[in-house]
Enzyme design. Structure first.
Site, PDB file in Angstrom:
ATOM      1  N   ASP A   5      -6.730 -13.671   1.942  1.00  0.00           N
ATOM      2  CA  ASP A   5      -8.140 -13.306   2.901  1.00  0.00           C
ATOM      3  C   ASP A   5      -8.709 -12.311   1.211  1.00  0.00           C
ATOM      4  O   ASP A   5      -8.414 -12.213   0.572  1.00  0.00           O
ATOM      5  CB  ASP A   5      -7.940 -12.098   3.504  1.00  0.00           C
ATOM      6  CG  ASP A   5      -6.324 -11.039   3.159  1.00  0.00           C
ATOM      7  OD1 ASP A   5      -5.956 -11.460   2.285  1.00  0.00           O
ATOM      8  OD2 ASP A   5      -6.382 -10.087   3.411  1.00  0.00           O
ATOM      9  N   GLU A   6     -10.056 -12.185   1.824  1.00  0.00           N
ATOM     10  CA  GLU A   6     -11.146 -11.347   1.369  1.00  0.00           C
ATOM     11  C   GLU A   6     -11.310 -11.453  -0.249  1.00  0.00           C
ATOM     12  O   GLU A   6     -10.528 -10.538  -0.568  1.00  0.00           O
ATOM     13  CB  GLU A   6     -10.623  -9.797   1.568  1.00  0.00           C
ATOM     14  CG  GLU A   6     -10.456  -9.452   2.946  1.00  0.00           C
ATOM     15  CD  GLU A   6     -10.285  -8.161   3.262  1.00  0.00           C
ATOM     16  OE1 GLU A   6     -10.163  -7.192   3.757  1.00  0.00           O
ATOM     17  OE2 GLU A   6      -9.275  -7.662   2.312  1.00  0.00           O
ATOM     18  N   TRP A  17      -0.909  -2.809   8.697  1.00  0.00           N
ATOM     19  CA  TRP A  17      -1.424  -2.035   7.063  1.00  0.00           C
ATOM     20  C   TRP A  17      -1.130  -1.012   7.155  1.00  0.00           C
ATOM     21  O   TRP A  17      -1.241   0.183   8.046  1.00  0.00           O
ATOM     22  CB  TRP A  17      -2.291  -3.088   7.178  1.00  0.00           C
ATOM     23  CG  TRP A  17      -2.920  -4.164   7.134  1.00  0.00           C
ATOM     24  CD1 TRP A  17      -3.510  -4.683   9.130  1.00  0.00           C
ATOM     25  CD2 TRP A  17      -2.793  -5.191   6.464  1.00  0.00           C
ATOM     26  NE1 TRP A  17      -3.052  -6.361   8.943  1.00  0.00           N
ATOM     27  CE2 TRP A  17      -3.042  -6.423   7.109  1.00  0.00           C
ATOM     28  CE3 TRP A  17      -2.634  -5.688   5.219  1.00  0.00           C
ATOM     29  CZ2 TRP A  17      -2.931  -7.305   6.837  1.00  0.00           C
ATOM     30  CZ3 TRP A  17      -1.620  -6.365   4.661  1.00  0.00           C
ATOM     31  CH2 TRP A  17      -2.973  -7.724   5.291  1.00  0.00           C
ATOM     32  N   PHE A  67      -2.296  -2.420  14.300  1.00  0.00           N
ATOM     33  CA  PHE A  67      -1.731  -1.214  14.254  1.00  0.00           C
ATOM     34  C   PHE A  67      -1.606  -0.187  13.490  1.00  0.00           C
ATOM     35  O   PHE A  67      -1.816   0.471  13.642  1.00  0.00           O
ATOM     36  CB  PHE A  67      -0.221  -1.007  14.948  1.00  0.00           C
ATOM     37  CG  PHE A  67      -0.080  -2.050  15.473  1.00  0.00           C
ATOM     38  CD1 PHE A  67      -0.548  -3.100  16.619  1.00  0.00           C
ATOM     39  CD2 PHE A  67       1.412  -1.827  16.087  1.00  0.00           C
ATOM     40  CE1 PHE A  67      -0.399  -3.473  18.271  1.00  0.00           C
ATOM     41  CE2 PHE A  67       2.012  -2.042  17.512  1.00  0.00           C
ATOM     42  CZ  PHE A  67       1.242  -3.492  18.584  1.00  0.00           C
ATOM     43  N   ARG A  73       0.768  -1.110  -0.172  1.00  0.00           N
ATOM     44  CA  ARG A  73      -0.069  -0.258  -0.234  1.00  0.00           C
ATOM     45  C   ARG A  73       1.216   1.013  -0.073  1.00  0.00           C
ATOM     46  O   ARG A  73       0.733   2.282  -0.915  1.00  0.00           O
ATOM     47  CB  ARG A  73      -1.372   0.004   1.237  1.00  0.00           C
ATOM     48  CG  ARG A  73      -2.023  -0.700   1.181  1.00  0.00           C
ATOM     49  CD  ARG A  73      -1.781  -2.055   0.629  1.00  0.00           C
ATOM     50  NE  ARG A  73      -3.236  -2.786   0.552  1.00  0.00           N
ATOM     51  CZ  ARG A  73      -3.975  -3.757   1.575  1.00  0.00           C
ATOM     52  NH1 ARG A  73      -3.622  -3.527   2.717  1.00  0.00           N
ATOM     53  NH2 ARG A  73      -4.297  -4.085   1.244  1.00  0.00           N
ATOM     54  N   ASP A 105       0.125  -6.813  -3.426  1.00  0.00           N
ATOM     55  CA  ASP A 105      -1.045  -5.950  -3.343  1.00  0.00           C
ATOM     56  C   ASP A 105      -1.946  -5.781  -4.183  1.00  0.00           C
ATOM     57  O   ASP A 105      -1.480  -5.542  -5.064  1.00  0.00           O
ATOM     58  CB  ASP A 105      -1.470  -5.862  -1.532  1.00  0.00           C
ATOM     59  CG  ASP A 105      -2.635  -6.162  -0.843  1.00  0.00           C
ATOM     60  OD1 ASP A 105      -3.907  -5.716  -1.861  1.00  0.00           O
ATOM     61  OD2 ASP A 105      -2.984  -6.556   0.374  1.00  0.00           O
ATOM     62  N   GLU A 111      -2.269   1.990   4.825  1.00  0.00           N
ATOM     63  CA  GLU A 111      -2.161   2.901   3.475  1.00  0.00           C
ATOM     64  C   GLU A 111      -3.060   4.485   4.284  1.00  0.00           C
ATOM     65  O   GLU A 111      -2.412   4.417   2.987  1.00  0.00           O
ATOM     66  CB  GLU A 111      -4.523   2.401   3.678  1.00  0.00           C
ATOM     67  CG  GLU A 111      -5.095   0.919   2.702  1.00  0.00           C
ATOM     68  CD  GLU A 111      -4.921  -0.362   3.642  1.00  0.00           C
ATOM     69  OE1 GLU A 111      -4.368  -0.714   5.068  1.00  0.00           O
ATOM     70  OE2 GLU A 111      -5.564  -1.526   3.417  1.00  0.00           O
ATOM     71  N   TRP A 128      -7.606 -13.115  11.486  1.00  0.00           N
ATOM     72  CA  TRP A 128      -7.624 -11.358  11.533  1.00  0.00           C
ATOM     73  C   TRP A 128      -8.968 -11.687  12.262  1.00  0.00           C
ATOM     74  O   TRP A 128      -9.005 -10.171  12.771  1.00  0.00           O
ATOM     75  CB  TRP A 128      -6.482 -11.598  10.710  1.00  0.00           C
ATOM     76  CG  TRP A 128      -7.595 -11.354   9.634  1.00  0.00           C
ATOM     77  CD1 TRP A 128      -8.046 -12.644   8.271  1.00  0.00           C
ATOM     78  CD2 TRP A 128      -8.541 -10.069   8.831  1.00  0.00           C
ATOM     79  NE1 TRP A 128      -9.060 -12.229   7.663  1.00  0.00           N
ATOM     80  CE2 TRP A 128      -9.627 -10.545   7.387  1.00  0.00           C
ATOM     81  CE3 TRP A 128      -9.322  -8.757   8.807  1.00  0.00           C
ATOM     82  CZ2 TRP A 128     -10.322  -9.995   7.239  1.00  0.00           C
ATOM     83  CZ3 TRP A 128     -10.048  -8.396   8.635  1.00  0.00           C
ATOM     84  CH2 TRP A 128     -10.805  -8.980   7.255  1.00  0.00           C
ATOM     85  N   HIS A 142      -7.172  -9.764  -3.427  1.00  0.00           N
ATOM     86  CA  HIS A 142      -5.730  -9.338  -3.636  1.00  0.00           C
ATOM     87  C   HIS A 142      -4.425  -8.621  -4.766  1.00  0.00           C
ATOM     88  O   HIS A 142      -3.808  -9.335  -4.356  1.00  0.00           O
ATOM     89  CB  HIS A 142      -4.718  -9.677  -1.791  1.00  0.00           C
ATOM     90  CG  HIS A 142      -6.155  -8.796  -0.909  1.00  0.00           C
ATOM     91  ND1 HIS A 142      -6.316  -6.718  -0.717  1.00  0.00           N
ATOM     92  CD2 HIS A 142      -6.306  -9.776  -0.551  1.00  0.00           C
ATOM     93  CE1 HIS A 142      -7.092  -7.215  -0.130  1.00  0.00           C
ATOM     94  NE2 HIS A 142      -7.278  -8.139   0.562  1.00  0.00           N
TER      95      HIS A 142
END
Ligand code: ACM
Ligand code: ZN
Length: 758
Positions: free
Chosen positions: A331-332, A462, A424, A178, A207, A464, A398, A268
């Site tokens: 994931d996702e 992460w 975090f 990110r 990602d 972002e 997670w 991702h």
């Protein structure tokens, strides 16, 4: 009370035996402010004086022990300026003696004894000796870490420490997709992890927003996939060359840190698909993602070339990373591409797979077989449990700890990093230091055998909203709480922990040039406010860290280090585009507030709403649709009014009949955040609030599938000569989220900004 587990009962027993301090001690264990706190600490009489020259004695025939001795020699040499020698034989002078009883052992235990004559660090294996070295560094005062401080001698209090970890997996996920972080920055973080006996860097290398690892067989991954087009038209990105990766892995090895690479699949994956569109189900070309969230583009499971690609990538990953564990994400994964793909559907029929969850499970199992044939073990996020998974896979939890309990009951190993304690990227305001400290990777209600499958945990960074500018204050001091939660056996005393952090660790980190963040507040909080009398706008700045400088521009550009300093007395009154942005250590933070002031005809006029806005997104209050302020692309900027599953129906009273030429209402689309544009916006006019004249209705043709955030102005030009006192605006909610959306069937949000009348 949570259920006890085998290791904790052992820890408790140790605690019952030990808690007295010898009466003859000259200092108490209060002087030992090590984090994570060792299992057994006994203060002794006297101190060791470190002075020039320093002798380190180690059996250098043991290669790893020799490396550790050199590491310690370098640390002491750099911090003191003393001459340091590493010798194989113990003489009569005071010395630091390192010994390890076995060479190849994975054991992490050590004993550290400091007496006036010598310092001994003894480990079952060299691994433990390095941890002893890290403890020794913390027995020195914080000033030792400041390279500008030079003293003729440094005092180390005499002490006897016996120590070993509670959990064997003590990691931190570092997302470099990110935002990209230079290789030196990654190394610096590894060094900090090692100081706190964290032994895994989980390197999130791929990602949707960037592919960061050079793969020789697939050069477009980094030629194309490592770069994205930012909203301002600039190119953002970067990647690590194979040489740089080898360098990081070696740097980490020296510090007992294993680098576990994560190559995300099947979701991702948009950056990879941007580089090689044939990897997706549609074959259409897509850009490297420029917004955050969950993207629809995933690897096509029905195309054999996908596996040829992934195996080619993994071959090179395995050659670069000696780690036994390889993380494959998982994931996702939105399944609509697979649902609509002939090849994926044909594969499901051939393999007898009931649904797309079963297809994902088939995908993950296939990759797991590939890895295990090469002697490696697979880790995946907790979604890999969904369609079924072999017990040989390790599950990284997670979403919540219920998944940890399910996984260990099924017989899988678990790494715990729940959003509740380990994310975090969340502000310390929502995840404070004290809560991280309470983290227990063992979920309630599991038995001892199940608990033994909990390998440990990770702190997930992460990025972002994290760059090199705010990394430190987001990670520290919270990382110390995670380190102690994962390492320290026995009872955890948060008061004592906080004292050690505040009195010793914070100054120590500062001496190392780490910008320490707040315990329980935002690093910085910017909120836009409107003075209800003058309608002047201002930005309130709440600081969670020292040294923050806030700057602003009024010409629509992003503030730089040279922009003017913003102070609390400044008000934005004149029409214009104002941006406020904080800086830390000369670097701009990835947060800002933009406010556009527009003096239009409805500014300051009362608005009546038929449906109340959501309490989460009230905007600036009663005047928000006529406050003369236009919102930014950030739906949290305080200027948007949000309506969940409802229409916006607003009536403005201009106070008197007056000519009106046009009406413009701006809405936000941020599909990954469940915010869609209204279906249409209808306007009617009235002079008396009784007789209404429809002025028109505007719709739009912007697909909800557009992943980037956008603002769209619904504009209606009124017939010439139109007059109105009352203006009614009705914006139709588009209804439930579409079937392909992660929130399919749930209500959509609409976000309204200003009703601009001219
Ligand atoms: C995750 O946060 N999606 C693992
Ligand atoms: Zn497909």
């Amino acid at each position: 009370m949570r259920r006890g587990t085998a290791p904790r009962i052992a820890g408790l027993a140790a605690l019952l035996v030990v808690p007295f301090v010898p009466v003859a001690a000259q200092h108490s264990t209060d002087a030992i402010r090590v984090v994570p706190y060792p299992e057994h600490v006994e203060a002794r009489r006297g101190a060791f004086t470190l002075r020039d020259p320093v002798r380190i004695v180690a059996d250098t025939a043991n290669v790893r022990l020799g490396e550790i001795a050199e590491f310690l020699a370098r640390v002491i040499g750099e911090q003191t300026g003393f001459a340091v020698t590493v010798e194989a034989l113990r003489g009569t002078d005071p010395a630091i003696v390192l010994t390890a009883r076995g060479a190849a052992h994975e054991a992490e235990d050590y004993e550290l004894t400091v007496s006036p004559a010598e310092i001994r660090i003894d480990g079952t294996s060299p691994r433990g000796v390095l941890w002893g070295v890290q403890t020794l560094r913390q027995l020195l005062p914080p000033a030792f870490e400041d390279p500008t401080v030079r003293q003729a001698a440094w005092i180390i209090p005499a002490v006897s420490i016996r120590d070993r970890p509670k959990f064997r997996w003590r990691g931190s996920l570092f997302d470099v997709s990110r935002h990209f972080f230079p290789v030196e920055f990654v190394e610096r973080y590894i060094d900090l992890l090692s100081r706190y006996k964290m032994n895994v860097l989980h390197w999130h290398l791929t990602d949707d927003q960037g592919w960061r690892i050079e793969i020789a067989k697939y050069p477009r991954l980094t030629e194309v996939g490592a770069w994205r087009l930012e909203p301002d038209g600039s190119r953002y990105g970067g990647f690590y060359t194979r040489d740089e990766i080898r360098r990081v892995v070696e740097y980490a090895r020296l510090r007992n840190v294993t680098v576990v690479p994560e190559i995300e699949m099947p979701g991702h994956a948009q950056a990879a698909i941007a580089a090689y569109p044939e990897l997706g189900c549609t074959g259409d070309s897509v850009p490297v993602a420029t917004s955050w969230g969950v993207m629809r583009e995933i690897y096509c499971a029905g195309n054999e070339r996908t596996f040829e690609f992934l195996e080619g990538v993994l071959d090179e990953v395995l050659a670069l990373f000696p780690s036994e564990y390889i993380h494959i994400g998982g994931d996702e994964v939105p399944k609509d591409r697979w649902r609509a793909c002939d090849s994926c559907q044909a594969l499901m029929r051939r393999e007898g797979l009931a649904d797309e969850a079963a297809l994902q499970s088939w995908f993950v199992r296939r990759i797991e077989r590939y890895l295990s044939a090469r002697g490696r073990r697979l880790i995946g996020w907790d979604e890999i449990l969904e369609g079924g998974i072999d017990t040989t896979a390790t599950v990284q939890v997670w979403r919540n700890m219920a998944h940890a309990a399910s996984a260990v009951r099924l017989g899988n190993d678990v790494i715990a990093s729940p959003t509740s304690h380990a994310y975090f990227d969340g502000s310390p305001r929502s995840l404070p230091l004290g809560r991280v400290y309470e983290f227990d990777p063992v979920p309630p209600g599991v038995d001892d055998a199940e608990a033994s499958r909990i390998l440990g945990g990770e702190a997930n960074i992460w990025t972002e909203y994290i760059t090199t500018a705010n990394f430190d204050p987001m990670v520290f001091p919270r990382l110390l709480a995670m380190a102690e939660a994962l390492w320290t056996r026995g009872a955890h005393d948060s008061t004592a922990f906080l004292r050690r952090v505040r009195d010793d660790q914070v100054p120590r980190l500062r001496a190392m040039d780490v910008t320490v963040g707040p315990e329980d507040r935002d690093v910085v909080r910017l909120t836009t406010h409107v003075d209800s009398v003058s309608l002047a706008a201002y930005v309130r700045v709440e600081r969670g860290v020292e040294g923050l400088v806030v700057r602003f521009t009024e010409d629509g550009t992003v503030p730089t280090q040279d922009s003017e300093v913003y102070d609390p007395s400044i008000r934005f009154e004149r029409p214009g585009m104002y941006t406020v942005r904080p800086f830390l250590n000369g670097e701009g933070l990835p947060v800002s507030r933009t406010v556009e002031v527009d003096h239009h005809a409805a500014r300051g006029k009362p608005v009546r709403l038929t449906n109340e806005p959501s309490r989460q997104y009230p905007g600036t209050g009663a005047f928000t649709l006529t406050d003369g302020l236009l919102a930014s692309l950030d739906h949290h900027d305080g200027l948007w009014q949000g309506f969940l599953g409802r229409d916006l129906e607003a009536t403005i009273d201009l106070g008197a009949g007056r000519p009106a030429d046009s009406i413009r209402v701006t809405f936000l689309q941020a599909t990954p955040s469940w915010i869609l544009l209204p279906r249409s916006v209808a306007v009617s006019l009235s002079l008396d609030e009784t007789e209404w004249t429809p002025a028109g209705e505007v719709s739009h043709e912007i697909p909800a599938t557009r992943e980037e955030r956008l603002r769209h102005a619904f504009e209606l030009v009124l017939p010439s000569g139109s007059r109105a006192r009352y203006i009614k605006v009705v914006a139709r909610n588009p209804g439930p989220l579409p079937p392909w959306h992660a929130g399919a069937g749930r209500p959509s949000w609409i976000f309204a900004d200003e009703i601009v009348v001219r």
